[in-house]
Write an enzyme that holds these catalytic residues in place. Structure first.
Site, PDB file in Angstrom:
ATOM      1  N   GLU A   1      38.387  33.861  45.623  1.00  0.00           N
ATOM      2  CA  GLU A   1      38.991  32.585  45.247  1.00  0.00           C
ATOM      3  C   GLU A   1      39.587  31.905  46.481  1.00  0.00           C
ATOM      4  O   GLU A   1      40.489  32.427  47.111  1.00  0.00           O
ATOM      5  CB  GLU A   1      40.091  32.842  44.204  1.00  0.00           C
ATOM      6  CG  GLU A   1      40.949  31.620  43.917  1.00  0.00           C
ATOM      7  CD  GLU A   1      42.166  31.944  43.039  1.00  0.00           C
ATOM      8  OE1 GLU A   1      42.302  33.087  42.573  1.00  0.00           O
ATOM      9  OE2 GLU A   1      42.981  31.031  42.837  1.00  0.00           O
TER      10      GLU A   1
ATOM     11  N   ASP B   1      46.473  31.296  37.360  1.00  0.00           N
ATOM     12  CA  ASP B   1      45.308  30.562  37.851  1.00  0.00           C
ATOM     13  C   ASP B   1      44.189  31.510  38.254  1.00  0.00           C
ATOM     14  O   ASP B   1      43.024  31.286  37.948  1.00  0.00           O
ATOM     15  CB  ASP B   1      45.697  29.733  39.084  1.00  0.00           C
ATOM     16  CG  ASP B   1      45.973  28.290  38.688  1.00  0.00           C
ATOM     17  OD1 ASP B   1      45.915  27.995  37.476  1.00  0.00           O
ATOM     18  OD2 ASP B   1      46.242  27.478  39.605  1.00  0.00           O
TER      19      ASP B   1
ATOM     20  N   ASP C   1      43.481  35.641  42.941  1.00  0.00           N
ATOM     21  CA  ASP C   1      44.928  35.826  42.987  1.00  0.00           C
ATOM     22  C   ASP C   1      45.413  36.526  41.722  1.00  0.00           C
ATOM     23  O   ASP C   1      44.827  36.364  40.656  1.00  0.00           O
ATOM     24  CB  ASP C   1      45.638  34.465  43.074  1.00  0.00           C
ATOM     25  CG  ASP C   1      45.402  33.788  44.419  1.00  0.00           C
ATOM     26  OD1 ASP C   1      44.957  34.490  45.350  1.00  0.00           O
ATOM     27  OD2 ASP C   1      45.655  32.574  44.520  1.00  0.00           O
TER      28      ASP C   1
ATOM     29  N   ASP D   1      47.635  35.856  39.669  1.00  0.00           N
ATOM     30  CA  ASP D   1      48.497  34.972  38.874  1.00  0.00           C
ATOM     31  C   ASP D   1      47.666  34.336  37.761  1.00  0.00           C
ATOM     32  O   ASP D   1      46.489  34.655  37.595  1.00  0.00           O
ATOM     33  CB  ASP D   1      49.165  33.919  39.772  1.00  0.00           C
ATOM     34  CG  ASP D   1      48.126  33.009  40.453  1.00  0.00           C
ATOM     35  OD1 ASP D   1      46.917  33.164  40.172  1.00  0.00           O
ATOM     36  OD2 ASP D   1      48.538  32.169  41.274  1.00  0.00           O
TER      37      ASP D   1
END
Ligand code: 0RA
Length: 646
Positions: free
Chosen positions: A430, A512, A508, A510
């Site tokens: 990403e 997102d 990541d 998180d």
């Protein structure tokens, strides 16, 4: 073998049978991991389903006990306990200890259910450190216990009973299974599927390991009177239906019962789930061929005769009739022949004609009786044909471009030097910045890096030609070395040309990041499912915390680990402890990313698997589709599992 001696020569042979199961358990139940562990439950439940299908049982209760033993209870006739003259012991004991003995006592019954491996309850017995069976019949209760398949005593009568049924409790042998914990969700998905496939049967799942403040265990009952109709509606819960009610077709030809439910929705995906004797036939086979043939022929005939097609001057293809189609096909076959790589492809040639005739006749009737729905379906088919033609143009343009471009690999790809696909890994990363770090940190011999810009296209909502036109998606295809296309035959080819046997999604840690990982998994699920089925897709697990004290530091992947490390480094007071929460891959330098996430020596990769195809289909459409409320509900319900499951 000491207890066995009392049972005479026959039983020694028996024990050899069960010894074979313990020696090579994977041959009988697939594997000795999570799949095999859950398979034990299905094997026992299948016997109870058979009893229900024969009309003698109405409900089945599955209980996960504390300590991960499982109890399966049904209200059937109870396994016969009378002494079997030839074997000189109780029929119950024979059923429980002889491989494949299950059906022998009841030849007339229609025994078609049965796990993929169809090995019977004796196999479960062989792989259980302890198993107990209680039979209630003829006003009495009988019991027998076993250890790794060997009876601890002959069947004994333990008292009167006015109940009727069979209760089996087994403890999977920890020396055989490397996974010991039952997952409620996995069992629930399979039991729900069984309830839809066998309408009317009540199946209850209870988890005694999971109790609320009042001591009430988590429990659910699966029961469907609508059967496949309700199954299709459930799978399509988050999709927008084109016609108000799923179509339903049922019949029996030459002793082959056929049941089909189908519905069209506004999406572009084809979702056909086929079953033989309650087993999901991932690789399809003759029943699926019969269905497709009948669908194409019948809809084409209707469209031709209605004149809508001639007006459009379009050449429609088989695929066009299946865009936005969700269907479940269920057939029962007395002696199924399973073929294919995973033995989930039906080979019996007589089945295709049976399905073809039943679907052909009943669909013809449906179209005549429902002109409004028929028109909607034909319009959808025309739209699909137009989109397919647009997609082909887009695809040809892409392929021409890559050929003309000479070097067919995308510029963003940092390839590895190794060329043997079995040794090669590609990280789909990403963001360009994390991609850069990964390029520095990797072992360039066998690790390739492909940075992806932000969110890739949501293929759940996009038409095929949009997907083929999308640059990121094209880059993934070309980097992997596989060709663009969804035709059946290209799939085997695709896996052969694949340039990396580990495809690692690295995002990541998180919200997102997990959304992006889900987008990428959706892409693989819809366009290259065979890569998931072959076990090539993985998710990287970057650490969540860095715990520091002075010059010492350690990584943590969850809160428990974090607190443990803090205690280890800082003592009880935990003075001078610094905790860094990693929000993204970008917060790590190349060395840290290598050590924690990329180095095969220390990293954890989670393999993406499909436990249950219809459930995966439903969840992807829910997570990535338009319908927001069920998605929110799912995420709220599963939030605490999200990181483990990802
Ligand atoms: C064969 C014959 C009979 C019952 C069963 C099998 C049977 C097996 C299982 C396994 C789990 N639950 C079960 N319930 C029944 C009965 C034949 C008779 O009573 O005449």
């Amino acid at each position: 073998m000491s207890e066995a001696k009392n049972y005479g020569a026959d039983s020694i042979q028996v024990l050899e049978g069960l010894e074979a199961v313990r020696k090579r358990p994977a041959m009988y139940i697939g594997d000795v991991g999570q799949k095999g562990l859950h398979h034990l439950v299905y094997e026992v439940v299948d016997n109870s389903i058979d009893e229900a299908l024969a009309g003698h049982a109405t409900s089945i209760q599955v209980t996960i006990n504390e300590g991960n033993s499982v109890t399966v209870k049904d209200d059937g006739r109870g396994i016969p306990v009378a002494v079997h003259t030839k074997e000189n012991r109780s029929a119950l004991e024979v059923v429980m200890t002889v491989l494949h003995a299950g059906g022998k006592f009841d030849k007339d019954s229609y025994k078609v259910s049965g796990g993929l491996h169809g090995v019977g309850v004796s196999c479960v017995n062989a792989l259980s450190s302890h198993l107990q069976v209680n039979v209630h019949r003829d006003g009495k209760e009988y019991v027998q216990e076993y250890s790794i398949g060997k009876p601890l005593y002959p069947v004994k009568e333990v008292g009167n009973s006015n109940y009727r049924g069979t209760i089996v409790t087994f403890q999977p042998d920890a020396s055989i299974f490397f996974e010991a914990t039952y997952q409620y969700d996995i069992l629930a998905a399979r039991l729900r599927e069984l309830a839809y496939l066998n309408r009317g049967i009540r199946i209850q799942l209870t988890d005694n390991r999971d109790k609320d403040d009042e001591g009430v265990a988590r429990t659910q009952e699966f029961h469907s009177e609508g059967g496949l109709r309700e199954f299709v509606a459930f799978i399509d819960e988050s999709r927008e239906a084109l016609i108000p009610q799923p179509m339903y077709m049922e019949g029996e030809i030459e002793g082959i019962p056929v049941e089909v439910a189908m519905a069209y929705n506004t999406s572009y995906a084809e979702n056909i789930h086929s079953y033989v004797n309650n087993i999901n036939t991932h690789e399809g086979g003759t029943h699926l061929t019969g269905f497709r043939r009948a669908l194409t022929r019948t809809l084409k005939k209707y469209a031709d005769e209605s004149g809508i097609l001639t007006k459009e001057k379009l050449e429609v293809a088989g695929d066009d009739f299946r865009e936005g189609l969700t269907a479940v096909i269920s057939v029962k076959v007395m002696e199924p022949q399973f073929e294919g790589q995973t033995k989930t492809k039906l080979g019996n040639s007589e089945v295709s004609g049976a399905v073809d005739r039943i679907v052909g006749e009943m669909l013809t009737n449906y179209l005549e009786e429902h002109p409004n729905e028929a028109r909607i379906i034909v319009q959808k088919v025309i739209l699909a044909a137009k989109a397919r033609i647009a997609a082909r143009k887009a695809r040809e343009m892409v392929q021409r471009k890559t050929v003309l471009g000479g070097n067919s690999l995308p510029g963003k790809l940092a390839d590895c030097s190794e060329t043997d696909p079995a040794q090669c890994e590609i990280f789909l990363v990403e963001g360009d910045s994390a991609g850069g770090t990964a390029k520095q940190g990797r072992d360039r011999k066998f690790q390739a890096i492909m940075p992806l810009r932000g969110k890739i296209l949501n293929v759940e909502k996009a038409m095929q030609h949009k997907a083929f036109e999308n640059e990121e998606i094209r880059n993934i295809f070309t980097a992997l070395g596989v060709s663009i296309g969804t035709e059946e035959d290209s799939k085997a080819l695709n896996t052969a040309k694949l340039r990396y046997h580990k495809i690692v999604i690295m995002c990541d840690a998180d919200v997102d990041g997990s959304h992006i990982a889900t987008l990428i998994m959706t892409f693989f699920f819809r366009y290259m499912k065979e890569l998931i089925e072959n076990g090539y897709i993985y998710i990287a697990s970057p650490p969540l915390y860095l715990v520091k004290k002075g010059s010492k530091s350690a990584y943590a992947w969850n809160e428990t680990q974090r607190d443990q490390i803090a205690r280890d480094l800082g003592g009880e007071e935990q003075t001078g402890i610094g905790i860094q929460r990693y929000k993204g891959l970008g917060e790590m330098n190349a060395e840290q990313l290598w050590v924690t996430t990329m180095n095969p020596e220390g990293r954890t990769l989670k393999q993406v698997t499909i436990d249950n195809a219809s459930e995966a289909d439903r969840i992807f459409s829910m997570l990535m589709g338009d319908d927001v409320p069920p998605r929110r509900e799912f995420i709220e319900k599963n939030a605490r599992y999200a990181r483990i499951d990802a």
